[in-house]
Design an enzyme around this catalytic site. Structure first.
Site, PDB file in Angstrom:
ATOM      1  N   PRO A 414      36.149  39.120  51.045  1.00  0.00           N
ATOM      2  CA  PRO A 414      34.983  39.459  51.866  1.00  0.00           C
ATOM      3  C   PRO A 414      34.130  40.530  51.200  1.00  0.00           C
ATOM      4  O   PRO A 414      34.631  41.434  50.533  1.00  0.00           O
ATOM      5  CB  PRO A 414      35.612  39.980  53.168  1.00  0.00           C
ATOM      6  CG  PRO A 414      37.002  39.445  53.184  1.00  0.00           C
ATOM      7  CD  PRO A 414      37.419  39.355  51.756  1.00  0.00           C
ATOM      8  N   VAL A 416      31.709  40.230  48.844  1.00  0.00           N
ATOM      9  CA  VAL A 416      31.264  40.124  47.458  1.00  0.00           C
ATOM     10  C   VAL A 416      29.946  39.360  47.340  1.00  0.00           C
ATOM     11  O   VAL A 416      29.460  39.138  46.229  1.00  0.00           O
ATOM     12  CB  VAL A 416      32.342  39.451  46.584  1.00  0.00           C
ATOM     13  CG1 VAL A 416      33.591  40.305  46.518  1.00  0.00           C
ATOM     14  CG2 VAL A 416      32.664  38.053  47.088  1.00  0.00           C
ATOM     15  N   SER A 735      55.343  37.483  42.037  1.00  0.00           N
ATOM     16  CA  SER A 735      54.859  38.326  40.944  1.00  0.00           C
ATOM     17  C   SER A 735      55.407  39.743  40.984  1.00  0.00           C
ATOM     18  O   SER A 735      55.155  40.522  40.055  1.00  0.00           O
ATOM     19  CB  SER A 735      53.326  38.369  40.957  1.00  0.00           C
ATOM     20  OG  SER A 735      52.864  38.898  42.180  1.00  0.00           O
ATOM     21  N   LYS A 778      44.319  42.285  40.141  1.00  0.00           N
ATOM     22  CA  LYS A 778      45.419  43.235  39.987  1.00  0.00           C
ATOM     23  C   LYS A 778      45.062  44.354  39.023  1.00  0.00           C
ATOM     24  O   LYS A 778      45.371  45.534  39.272  1.00  0.00           O
ATOM     25  CB  LYS A 778      46.675  42.492  39.523  1.00  0.00           C
ATOM     26  CG  LYS A 778      47.225  41.505  40.542  1.00  0.00           C
ATOM     27  CD  LYS A 778      48.407  40.734  39.981  1.00  0.00           C
ATOM     28  CE  LYS A 778      48.944  39.736  41.003  1.00  0.00           C
ATOM     29  NZ  LYS A 778      50.078  38.952  40.474  1.00  0.00           N
TER      30      LYS A 778
END
Length: 856
Positions: A414, A416, A735, A778
């Protein structure tokens, strides 16, 4: 003795009911009341199987044909056939909808009946003809399986044979005669049968069973006692039914009169139209129809739609203007003639102009801007070369109908700029823009429209939006396509398959219009926060374009170039009245917001602008300059703090990186040990995949214990607890595997993780580090929190091309193929805190999935 006499009485077919009862009492040599009382004490005499009736009551002396198909009831029939018995207890169920009513669902007053005929049908059901013998009261249920079985007390009706009973019976006959006259579905023979009945009791039961009373009323007649009360109740119910039938007949006669009047009015109205036409007077209905006919011809509909509109117009001519159907047809034709069958805007295919507009409205997003320019370039070449004759080698697709041929899907966190990007595309192409929010839509008719058979029906949202925008080639944004719902009313995502397919949407049929509408010229753009909720077939029809998180540098540029000027305008300020330092904007980004986009950043800037506007409105003319030092005076204390250096000071703590639909996130993974039996506890709202990664990490750490001089008994003498803070937020994915393994090894060896290190990667049982996704988000999260080193799987090295160059310059990247390489890079050499000593030498208990505890 009594049982034998009763069997003889019940099995006799030749005598009348009164003769049977008299014979029974004479041969028993006891009065009727004493016979009933004596029968209740004989073993098994007053105990029978119970068959519940649904929606009907059987009276003594009455006949009833029924069909038995329920499994429990069929077991009763088999039981009676096996024992050659014909007596059965009957009682009505209070709720006719229950398949297997229990004792609490059945009325306590019923009837003992004799089975006169039994026929099995090919479908497995059994048809019975029952004859009511005696009224009973159910005392108790002696069995519920395999069928209901009851003990009962006979309740013979008490007759006075006086003038009052005769008068009540005569009144009931007259009322029943009126009821037969008023009810066409009741044959006249029923009145004759009632007139010929002798005996007030049999008359009462005959009228009650023939009048069609409600179940509760029919049961009340059976329970009424003595006969005088039964006849009073019967008269009351018959009088009510007669009044209802009289009122219904009156209403029917009035309705028939109104229909005849409507037909007469229609005939007279037609005559009046002819007279007005001859006199030259104007008719409003004719004017309206002529206007619609002209609009149909001028609308430019395709042939099939025009044929449907003309057919409805012909129906409209034959219907009076007062008829409800007239307004329904008029509304439909209004929709048909007001749709943009031919209206379109001319595209501006100037590539330079489009690039200028996109740069003015959005910072960065180069990949998306390039894709839009490619789309415009293809359309420009298609128009310029449309007149060229196709060669023999040219594919057929080149010369077929011109279509957009592309459906874009913007996917990203949200804030962008997904929605505003669609508006910029429309402005760059000189097209109209329409937005449809799909979030929460659960009804398929919202997309395809409602059929005209329903009251208040209308077209779907697609057709409604095109009518409102008055263009057949707008930029149509379907916002939040991943928030579509699904329930018993249909699947809206399935309805979008036709809308978003360039090969099908040229013939889109809305249920309300029931005519094809061409959507092939519409430039559809969808938006979503993430792809997982979007069904595969719908996702396959769209070209996915990922919008990633903004860097701090991007946010500063967006704030200076777009957000601050916009808030100055919206709050009626002048540019010289307020200004921001770059350091102040950076502090807002780091300490007052924590997001992937810039939506919260704009809210913070708007809050400052409103406070400045308040000062200006109060008469203070001094310009306001927002700096890093005075920022807290305008926004209060910071909402977020840099916690990166507070989590790496003790063994057992490692920093992981995670991807979320709202951008990247840093995870601080903690591990601790306490004396126990080798159990593993996981907390922090972890999903199943993350739990499996933790078990895999523990297994590999145990297999590597010898290399780090960890006693073999240590893992069987301690319980391990792994926790990921922010426990209120669900977390899942593989991950975090190497981060969990690093935290566990740091705990058991007493070596801390190096300061500023973060890591992400999936771990295998053989110690391999495998590829993961979301590298850009990340890495941006690590840079945002001030970390210095990031460990990534070796196979993710090419993904660093998606990371902005200024971010790559601020971080040091390490690539690992095995977990051992991760440990060599991430763990310090010195031992700060030795692990807890072992407690015992035996009792090895390996960790199993049952030993993994996840507290609720």
């Amino acid at each position: 003795m009594l049982k034998q006499l009763r069997d003889k009485f019940l099995n006799s077919d030749d005598d009348s009911e009164e003769e049977k009862e008299e014979t029974l009492m004479e041969e028993a040599d006891i009065p009727p009341d004493e016979a009933i009382e004596t029968s209740t004490h004989e073993e098994g005499e007053n105990e029978l199987p119970l068959l519940p009736l649904r929606g009907v009551v059987l009276y003594p002396t009455m006949w009833l044909p029924i069909t038995v198909g329920q499994a429990r009831s069929l077991r009763i029939i088999d039981y009676l056939i096996e024992r050659d018995e014909k007596l059965i207890a009957l009682a009505a169920s209070q709720d006719p909808e229950l398949e297997e009513p229990g004792p609490e669902d059945i009325y306590r007053t019923g009837t003992v009946a004799r089975i006169h005929r039994m026929v099995r049908s090919p479908d497995g059901t059994v048809r019975l003809v029952l004859h009511g013998v005696e009224r009973i009261r159910i005392d108790e249920y002696t069995a519920e399986e395999p069928f209901l079985r009851v003990k009962f007390t006979p309740m013979p009706d008490q007759e006075a044979h006086d003038l009052e009973e005769q008068a009540l019976a005569a009144s009931a006959k007259d009322l029943f005669s009126q009821l037969v006259t008023l009810s066409p579905q009741m044959p006249e023979e029923m009145e004759s049968a009632a007139r010929n009945v002798e005996g007030e009791l049999q008359l009462a039961y005959l009228l009650a069973s023939s009048a069609g009373f409600k179940l509760a009323d029919a049961q009340a007649i059976l329970e009424a006692h003595p006969l005088r009360e039964k006849l009073h109740l019967l008269n009351t119910l018959l009088r009510t039914e007669v009044e209802i039938r009289q009122l219904a007949q009156k209403i029917q006669q009035e309705a028939q009169g109104e229909m005849e009047k409507a037909q007469r009015d229609f005939y007279l109205r037609k005559q009046m139209e002819v007279i007005q036409r001859e006199l030259g007077d104007e008719n409003p209905q004719l004017e309206e129809i002529n206007e619609l006919e002209e609009r149909i011809e001028a609308a430019g509909m395709p042939e099939e739609a025009k044929k449907e509109a003309r057919r409805e117009l012909d129906r409209m001519r034959r219907i009076p203007i007062q008829a409800p159907e007239y307004s329904v047809i008029k509304t439909y034709l209004d929709w048909m003639v007001s749709l943009p069958w031919r209206q379109r805007t001319e595209d501006n295919l100037d590539i330079t102009h489009a690039r200028q507009v996109l740069d003015e409205d959005h910072y960065g997003l180069d990949d998306i801007k390039d894709r839009i320019l490619e789309f415009l370039a293809v359309r420009k070449l298609r128009q310029e070369r449309k007149a060229d004759k196709p060669s023999a080698e040219m594919p057929v697709d080149y010369i077929r109908k011109d279509r957009e041929g592309v459906i874009l899907c913007f996917v990203g966190p949200p804030g962008v700029g997904k929605t505003s990007l669609g508006l910029s595309i429309a402005r760059a192409m000189n097209r109209k823009f329409v937005r449809l929010a799909l979030g929460g839509i659960r009804d398929e008719a919202e997309i395809r429209g409602f059929r005209r058979t329903y009251i208040g029906s209308m077209p779907g949202r697609i057709i409604q939006s095109l009518r409102r925008i008055e263009s057949r080639n707008p930029v149509f944004m379907l916002d939040e396509v991943d928030k579509l719902g699904r329930d018993f009313r249909g699947d809206p995502a399935s309805a979008l398959l036709e809308v978003l397919d360039p090969e099908q949407n040229s013939d889109f049929r809305d249920h309300y219009l029931d005519a094809p509408f061409d959507l092939s010229e519409v430039f559809f753009i969808t938006t979503a926060n993430w792809l997982d909720p979007i069904p595969g077939p719908l996702r396959d029809r769209m070209e996915i374009i990922q919008l990633s998180s903004y860097t701090d540098r991007d946010k500063v540029a967006i704030a200076k170039g777009y957000l601050i000027p916009r808030q100055i305008r919206e709050n009626s300020l002048r540019p010289e009245e307020i200004s921001f330092d770059d350091e102040a904007i950076c502090k807002i980004i780091r300490e007052y917001t924590r997001e992937a986009g810039v939506r919260t950043l704009e809210r913070r800037i708007a809050a400052i602008a409103r406070k400045v506007a308040t000062k200006v409105a109060a008469g203070e003319d001094e310009p306001v300059h927002i700096t890093e030092e005075n920022l807290a005076d305008w926004l209060g204390r910071p909402k977020f703090f840099d916690e990166a250096h507070e989590w790496i000071k003790a063994p057992g703590v490692a920093t992981g990186l995670a991807w979320t639909p709202f951008g990247g996130q840093v995870l601080y993974i903690e591990a601790t040990a306490m004396p126990g039996k080798g159990r593993l506890t996981l907390t922090g709202q972890l999903g199943n995949v993350m739990k499996e990664s933790a078990m895999t990490a523990l297994s590999y750490v145990r297999s590597a214990a010898v290399r780090y001089d960890i006693p073999g008994q240590w893992f069987y003498q301690h319980d391990l607890h792994v926790h990921v803070p922010a426990g209120a937020q669900p977390k899942d994915g593989p991950s975090a595997g190497i981060a969990i393994a690093t935290a566990l090894l740091s705990l058991v060896t007493g070596r801390c993780v190096r300061e500023g290190f973060a890591m992400t990667g999936e771990i295998t049982l053989r110690g391999k580090v495998t590829r993961i996704g979301g590298v850009r988000e990340k890495v941006l999260a690590a840079q945002r929190l001030g970390l210095t080193d990031v460990i990534l799987p070796e196979h993710n090295e090419p993904d660093l091309e998606d990371v902005p160059e200024e971010v790559r310059e601020q971080l040091t990247f390490h690539f690992a193929r095995t977990v051992q390489e991760v440990w060599d890079m991430a763990l310090c050499e010195e031992v700060i805190q030795p692990p807890p000593p072992g407690l015992k030498e035996d009792g090895e208990t390996p960790v199993t999935p049952e030993d993994v505890e996840t507290p609720v």
